[in-house]
Enzyme design. Structure first.
Site, PDB file in Angstrom:
ATOM      1  N   LYS A 230      11.419 -34.934   0.680  1.00 22.08           N
ATOM      2  CA  LYS A 230      11.583 -35.313  -0.624  1.00 22.08           C
ATOM      3  C   LYS A 230      10.433 -34.793  -1.672  1.00 22.08           C
ATOM      4  CE  LYS A 230      12.195 -39.740  -2.039  1.00 22.08           C
ATOM      5  NZ  LYS A 230      11.917 -40.033  -0.730  1.00 22.08           N
TER       6      LYS A 230
ATOM      7  N   VAL B 132       8.128 -32.797  -1.238  1.00 23.32           N
ATOM      8  CA  VAL B 132       7.641 -31.247  -1.216  1.00 23.32           C
ATOM      9  C   VAL B 132       8.866 -30.833  -2.026  1.00 23.32           C
ATOM     10  CG1 VAL B 132       7.280 -29.206   0.462  1.00 23.32           C
ATOM     11  CG2 VAL B 132       6.449 -31.550   0.793  1.00 23.32           C
TER      12      VAL B 132
ATOM     13  N   LYS C 190       7.226 -40.743 -10.688  1.00 24.54           N
ATOM     14  CA  LYS C 190       7.417 -41.500  -9.411  1.00 24.54           C
ATOM     15  C   LYS C 190       7.508 -42.914  -9.777  1.00 24.54           C
ATOM     16  CE  LYS C 190       7.353 -42.172  -5.067  1.00 24.54           C
ATOM     17  NZ  LYS C 190       8.162 -41.420  -4.122  1.00 24.54           N
TER      18      LYS C 190
ATOM     19  N   ALA D 222      11.920 -43.767  -4.087  1.00 27.54           N
ATOM     20  CA  ALA D 222      11.159 -44.018  -2.818  1.00 27.54           C
ATOM     21  C   ALA D 222      12.390 -44.164  -1.683  1.00 27.54           C
ATOM     22  CB  ALA D 222      10.550 -45.617  -3.034  1.00 27.54           C
TER      23      ALA D 222
END
Length: 238
Positions: A15, A17, A37, A111
């Site tokens: 995910k 990359v 993030k 995540a």
């Protein structure tokens, strides 16, 4: 598409990359990019997180991180065990919307998978995508078992009325087995969404300059790339 939410069928599917490749292709196309993030787990305050890794590979992007928890667990569990405030979907949506006002493209990386819980109320990345009205890009593994998790994720998104933009294979092996080769045709079928790319195994280990030069070749035009699904399918499918 000012905001794109990127999730995976699980952990360790490529995910981060893939997020870096999408960012690199967009930057090469002249777009300003921010990477958000939502919740970083399993990383100490002095360590580099996923957003930092995206910036290392992709180049000049804005990075933001809403919360960081020390243990490598689901964000809600990690927050509770650390005695810290959890991230909530509305916070993710608000932060992404703010970044979108200042950038051409905002990539929101989750995540783990789509329904990993952020808080005790059961808030997830899917909730954040719904609040944003943003499409979701699903990163899937190549091999055996990926069809089930891909279809379950796609069904969940459809049930919520959230657009699944497409699927990217996060790590295409140098010597794919039969299951991986069959999945090239089966993944878009079970997802009811197009295959939008395939990153070669080990792409994240490339020097950043090489990664940036190659990124567009791993992604379809919908993601500012040059990769062609039909040509890939003809070459790799059994």
């Amino acid at each position: 598409m000012p905001v794109l939410v990127i999730t995976g069928t699980g952990t360790e599917v490529g995910k981060t990359v893939t997020t870096a490749a999408v960012a690199a292709a967009a930057v090469a196309a002249g777009r300003s990019v921010a990477v958000l993030k939502a919740a970083q787990t399993g990383v100490r305050p002095d360590e580099r997180g996923d957003a930092d890794e995206v910036a290392r590979l992709a180049g000049p992007v804005t990075t933001a991180e809403l919360a960081r928890y020390p243990e490598p667990l689901a964000p809600g569990t990690a927050a509770r065990r650390a005695g810290m405030e959890p991230v909530r979907p509305r916070q993710v949506a608000e932060a992404a919307a703010k970044l979108a006002a200042e950038h051409d493209l905002v990539l929101v990386e989750g995540a783990g998978g789509l329904l990993v819980r952020f808080d005790a109320a059961g808030g997830t990345l899917a909730d954040a995508a719904g609040l944003l009205g943003a499409p979701v890009l699903l990163v899937a593994s190549a091999g055996l078992g990926t069809l089930n998790t891909t279809e379950l994720t796609a069904r969940e998104l459809r049930g919520r009325g959230v657009e699944l933009l497409g699927v990217v294979i996060g790590s295409w092996p140098g010597s794919p087995d039969l299951a991986s080769r069959c999945n090239v045709a089966d993944l878009p079928e079970v997802a009811a969404a197009p295959l939008l790319g395939a990153l070669p195994e080990g792409a994240g280990a490339l020097p950043p300059a090489d990664f940036r030069r190659a990124a567009a070749g791993w992604l379809a035009p919908r993601l500012a790339g040059t990769w062609q699904a039909e040509a890939f399918r003809e070459r790799e499918a059994p």
